[in-house]
Each structure stands twice: as C-alpha cells, then as structure tokens.
Scaffold this motif. Structure first.
Motif, PDB file in Angstrom:
ATOM      1  N   PHE A  41       9.690  75.118  14.661  1.00 45.01           N
ATOM      2  CA  PHE A  41       9.271  76.256  15.481  1.00 45.01           C
ATOM      3  C   PHE A  41       9.870  76.104  16.881  1.00 45.01           C
ATOM      4  CE2 PHE A  41       6.424  78.612  18.279  1.00 45.01           C
ATOM      5  CZ  PHE A  41       6.258  79.786  17.583  1.00 45.01           C
ATOM      6  N   THR A  42      10.374  77.203  17.416  1.00 41.37           N
ATOM      7  CA  THR A  42      10.948  77.211  18.759  1.00 41.37           C
ATOM      8  C   THR A  42      10.102  78.078  19.674  1.00 41.37           C
ATOM      9  OG1 THR A  42      13.202  76.871  17.934  1.00 41.37           O
ATOM     10  CG2 THR A  42      12.983  77.748  20.157  1.00 41.37           C
ATOM     11  N   VAL A  43       9.652  77.491  20.784  1.00 42.20           N
ATOM     12  CA  VAL A  43       8.894  78.245  21.791  1.00 42.20           C
ATOM     13  C   VAL A  43       9.899  78.772  22.814  1.00 42.20           C
ATOM     14  CG1 VAL A  43       6.982  78.194  23.410  1.00 42.20           C
ATOM     15  CG2 VAL A  43       6.984  76.634  21.453  1.00 42.20           C
ATOM     16  N   PRO A  44      10.084  80.083  22.892  1.00 42.18           N
ATOM     17  CA  PRO A  44      11.124  80.621  23.782  1.00 42.18           C
ATOM     18  C   PRO A  44      10.745  80.483  25.252  1.00 42.18           C
ATOM     19  CG  PRO A  44       9.851  82.407  22.803  1.00 42.18           C
ATOM     20  CD  PRO A  44       9.375  81.145  22.144  1.00 42.18           C
ATOM     21  N   LEU A  45      11.754  80.244  26.072  1.00 46.32           N
ATOM     22  CA  LEU A  45      11.522  80.103  27.515  1.00 46.32           C
ATOM     23  C   LEU A  45      11.410  81.458  28.192  1.00 46.32           C
ATOM     24  CD1 LEU A  45      11.285  78.357  30.049  1.00 46.32           C
ATOM     25  CD2 LEU A  45      13.792  78.337  30.188  1.00 46.32           C
ATOM     26  N   ARG A  46      12.179  82.426  27.749  1.00 45.22           N
ATOM     27  CA  ARG A  46      12.177  83.783  28.319  1.00 45.22           C
ATOM     28  C   ARG A  46      12.517  83.783  29.819  1.00 45.22           C
ATOM     29  NH1 ARG A  46       7.520  84.027  24.860  1.00 45.22           N
ATOM     30  NH2 ARG A  46       7.916  85.342  23.059  1.00 45.22           N
ATOM     31  N   TYR A  47      13.449  82.920  30.153  1.00 48.01           N
ATOM     32  CA  TYR A  47      13.939  82.869  31.537  1.00 48.01           C
ATOM     33  C   TYR A  47      15.321  82.226  31.506  1.00 48.01           C
ATOM     34  CZ  TYR A  47      14.610  81.235  36.326  1.00 48.01           C
ATOM     35  OH  TYR A  47      15.141  80.980  37.574  1.00 48.01           O
ATOM     36  N   GLU A  48      16.243  82.759  32.321  1.00 51.54           N
ATOM     37  CA  GLU A  48      17.593  82.227  32.375  1.00 51.54           C
ATOM     38  C   GLU A  48      17.657  81.126  33.428  1.00 51.54           C
ATOM     39  OE1 GLU A  48      22.217  83.768  32.894  1.00 51.54           O
ATOM     40  OE2 GLU A  48      20.569  85.218  32.733  1.00 51.54           O
ATOM     41  N   LEU A  49      17.774  79.893  32.937  1.00 51.37           N
ATOM     42  CA  LEU A  49      17.762  78.733  33.835  1.00 51.37           C
ATOM     43  C   LEU A  49      19.041  78.645  34.675  1.00 51.37           C
ATOM     44  CD1 LEU A  49      16.364  75.909  31.525  1.00 51.37           C
ATOM     45  CD2 LEU A  49      15.251  76.816  33.574  1.00 51.37           C
ATOM     46  N   LYS A  50      18.852  78.137  35.885  1.00 52.47           N
ATOM     47  CA  LYS A  50      19.981  77.782  36.743  1.00 52.47           C
ATOM     48  C   LYS A  50      20.157  76.265  36.695  1.00 52.47           C
ATOM     49  CE  LYS A  50      18.823  81.524  39.961  1.00 52.47           C
ATOM     50  NZ  LYS A  50      17.559  81.894  39.303  1.00 52.47           N
ATOM     51  N   GLU A  51      21.334  75.784  37.031  1.00 50.72           N
ATOM     52  CA  GLU A  51      21.606  74.350  36.978  1.00 50.72           C
ATOM     53  C   GLU A  51      20.717  73.564  37.941  1.00 50.72           C
ATOM     54  OE1 GLU A  51      25.650  73.347  37.482  1.00 50.72           O
ATOM     55  OE2 GLU A  51      26.331  74.321  35.641  1.00 50.72           O
ATOM     56  N   SER A  52      20.287  74.212  38.998  1.00 45.42           N
ATOM     57  CA  SER A  52      19.459  73.522  39.992  1.00 45.42           C
ATOM     58  C   SER A  52      17.974  73.573  39.658  1.00 45.42           C
ATOM     59  CB  SER A  52      19.693  74.137  41.379  1.00 45.42           C
ATOM     60  OG  SER A  52      19.369  75.526  41.363  1.00 45.42           O
ATOM     61  N   ASP A  53      17.598  74.258  38.583  1.00 42.69           N
ATOM     62  CA  ASP A  53      16.189  74.409  38.240  1.00 42.69           C
ATOM     63  C   ASP A  53      15.630  73.137  37.613  1.00 42.69           C
ATOM     64  OD1 ASP A  53      15.919  77.010  39.136  1.00 42.69           O
ATOM     65  OD2 ASP A  53      16.460  77.901  37.196  1.00 42.69           O
ATOM     66  N   ASN A  54      14.321  72.937  37.832  1.00 42.39           N
ATOM     67  CA  ASN A  54      13.560  71.891  37.149  1.00 42.39           C
ATOM     68  C   ASN A  54      12.731  72.557  36.039  1.00 42.39           C
ATOM     69  OD1 ASN A  54      14.496  70.077  39.143  1.00 42.39           O
ATOM     70  ND2 ASN A  54      12.766  70.625  40.470  1.00 42.39           N
ATOM     71  N   LEU A  55      12.649  71.924  34.900  1.00 44.46           N
ATOM     72  CA  LEU A  55      11.948  72.516  33.761  1.00 44.46           C
ATOM     73  C   LEU A  55      10.886  71.575  33.222  1.00 44.46           C
ATOM     74  CD1 LEU A  55      11.607  74.653  31.479  1.00 44.46           C
ATOM     75  CD2 LEU A  55      13.437  73.430  30.242  1.00 44.46           C
ATOM     76  N   LYS A  56       9.685  72.101  33.046  1.00 41.29           N
ATOM     77  CA  LYS A  56       8.601  71.374  32.396  1.00 41.29           C
ATOM     78  C   LYS A  56       8.085  72.187  31.214  1.00 41.29           C
ATOM     79  CE  LYS A  56       6.634  68.974  36.451  1.00 41.29           C
ATOM     80  NZ  LYS A  56       5.434  68.869  37.322  1.00 41.29           N
ATOM     81  N   TRP A  57       7.704  71.467  30.163  1.00 37.29           N
ATOM     82  CA  TRP A  57       6.951  72.060  29.068  1.00 37.29           C
ATOM     83  C   TRP A  57       5.616  71.320  28.969  1.00 37.29           C
ATOM     84  CZ3 TRP A  57       7.396  76.441  26.497  1.00 37.29           C
ATOM     85  CH2 TRP A  57       8.633  77.095  26.488  1.00 37.29           C
TER      86      TRP A  57
END
Length: 256
Positions: A41-57
């Motif tokens: 199962f894939t939980v979609p992010l629904r946001y276009e990440l930038k290289e400088s972004d930090n991502l948490k799940w």
C-alpha cells in the motif's frame, strides 16, 4: 513551539518541548482505507517536494520516516518513492493506523500547511468456504450450511445465479432442487471466495413397482422392443409426480 494539525477527520496536537514530541489523537474507523494482509500500500504525499524540503511520515504517535533534505535520519531510503509518498510492504495487521506526512523547509518551518493523512485498516483475506448438507428435516426440506468466519458477508448461488438469501443457512424443498448446484460466496472489505458447488442429498426419487397398473418386470421382460415404451412411461410418471407436488404446494399456500 506549539503546532496544531488536522489530519482528515482526526485532530493531532503536536507540542515540541526540549526536543520531545507529544501527540494527541482522536478519530474512528469510519474513514478507513482497507488493505489485505501481505499486500502493498502506498500513502500518497499529495505535495511536490523541493530538494530543500524536510519530510516526515508519522504513524499514529511515532515518526517512522524522517529525511532532512537528502539525508535520511529515521527509516530507510526505499520507505518512500521518488515523490515522497510512503511505501508500505508486506502488510500485517499491526500496520493498521493513521499515516500522516509533515513537510518543512530548510529552517524547519512548516510553510506547506496540513497535508492529508490516511487511516489504514489491514484485514486478513477470507478463507475458501465449504457448503454442507447434513441437515434433512422431516418435512422434506434440506438445509445447506456455509462455513464462514467472523464479520464476513454471505451470498448464496444456485446454478451460478445469485439468490436473495444472505444467512449462513439456506433451506429448500428437496424435491424442488433435485439436481441443482448450490454454493456460497463469502467476502469482506478486501477479498472474496466462493465454495465448490454441492447438491442436495436428502431426497432420491424411488422407481415405482408398477406403471399404470402394469408390473415393471413385464416391460423389462419384453426386451429391447419395450425399452422405448418404458422410458416414455417413466417420463410421464415423473411429470405426473412433479405436477402433483406443485398442486399440493399451491393448495397448502392458497389462502382460506
């Protein structure tokens, strides 16, 4: 720093104090997205990440993936795809929960706002059912019973056609379904299985000793020349039996 997040129908309050994380969760299973054990199962992010972004799940109260720009601090690189969506593999029931993303800029500030979360509910697949016909009533009825687990939906089929009955047991007049094939379909929110077909074993037509007052052995002793006559007479007898049965049924159900 104090943050308030609203993940779909669930409210999450996040308080950051001395590098500690506290979350308050509220919600229900009404908004579940269902998946089967063992599936992906894939939980979609629904946001276009930038290289400088930090991502948490975050799963419920726990951070399961944290990537600061290109450096993975919690989790593994292949936990997310190229879009930042969360990939869940070989699902087990303990992976049920609410999964929500958090995106911040290089300064750790959330400039994206609240992103949609997913409430995942993992269920086991249903087992292939079986149908038994062990119960035969005194009034000529046969009971078909479908083996089924908990919280599974049941539908019945006769010769491949769906019936209206939904319960675990199906009852029919044995004479009316001499050679019909019955099967049951069980399903839940992630899978379905159908049983092998069975036939009634309560009623077996008996061959008469006489046909129209003539001993059956007279026809048999007559040899091949009378076989055709015998078959025709047997067919007439069978039709008469069926007509008589239907007349009896109509009489019993006719209002007084």
């Amino acid at each position: 720093m104090r943050q308030i997040k609203n993940f779909s129908s669930m409210t999450i309050l996040i308080f950051s104090q001395d590098s500690s994380l506290f979350l308050y969760l509220s919600g229900s299973q009404d908004d579940c997205v269902y998946a089967a054990t063992g599936s992906t199962f894939t939980v979609p992010l629904r946001y276009e990440l930038k290289e400088s972004d930090n991502l948490k799940w975050i799963k419920d109260t726990r951070i399961i993936f944290y990537r600061r720009q290109k450096l993975v601090i919690t989790g593994k690189n292949d936990d997310v795809d190229s879009t930042g969506s969360l990939k869940l593999k070989q699902l087990t029931k303990d992976k049920s929960g609410r999964y929500g993303p958090e995106v911040t800029n290089e300064d750790g500030i959330n400039v994206v706002g609240n992103l949609q979360s997913v409430h995942l509910c993992v269920l086991d697949r249903v087992q292939k059912p079986t149908v038994t016909t062990k119960t035969c009533t005194d009034n000529g009825h046969v009971n078909f019973t479908c083996s089924v687990g908990q919280n599974e939906k049941i539908t019945w089929l006769m010769d491949g056609e769906m019936l209206e009955e939904k319960g675990k047991t199906l009852t029919r007049v044995a004479k009316d379904v001499l050679n019909a094939n019955f099967s049951c379909n069980v399903s839940n929110l992630v899978s379905s299985e159908i049983s092998l077909p069975v036939q009634q074993n309560c009623y077996k037509p008996t061959f008469p000793n006489e046909l129209f007052g003539i001993s059956i052995w007279v026809f048999i002793g007559g040899g091949a020349g009378t076989c055709h006559v015998l078959c025709n007479l047997c067919l007439q007898w069978t039709n008469q039996e069926q007509q008589q049965h239907h007349l009896q049924q109509n009489h019993l159900t006719k209002p007084l």
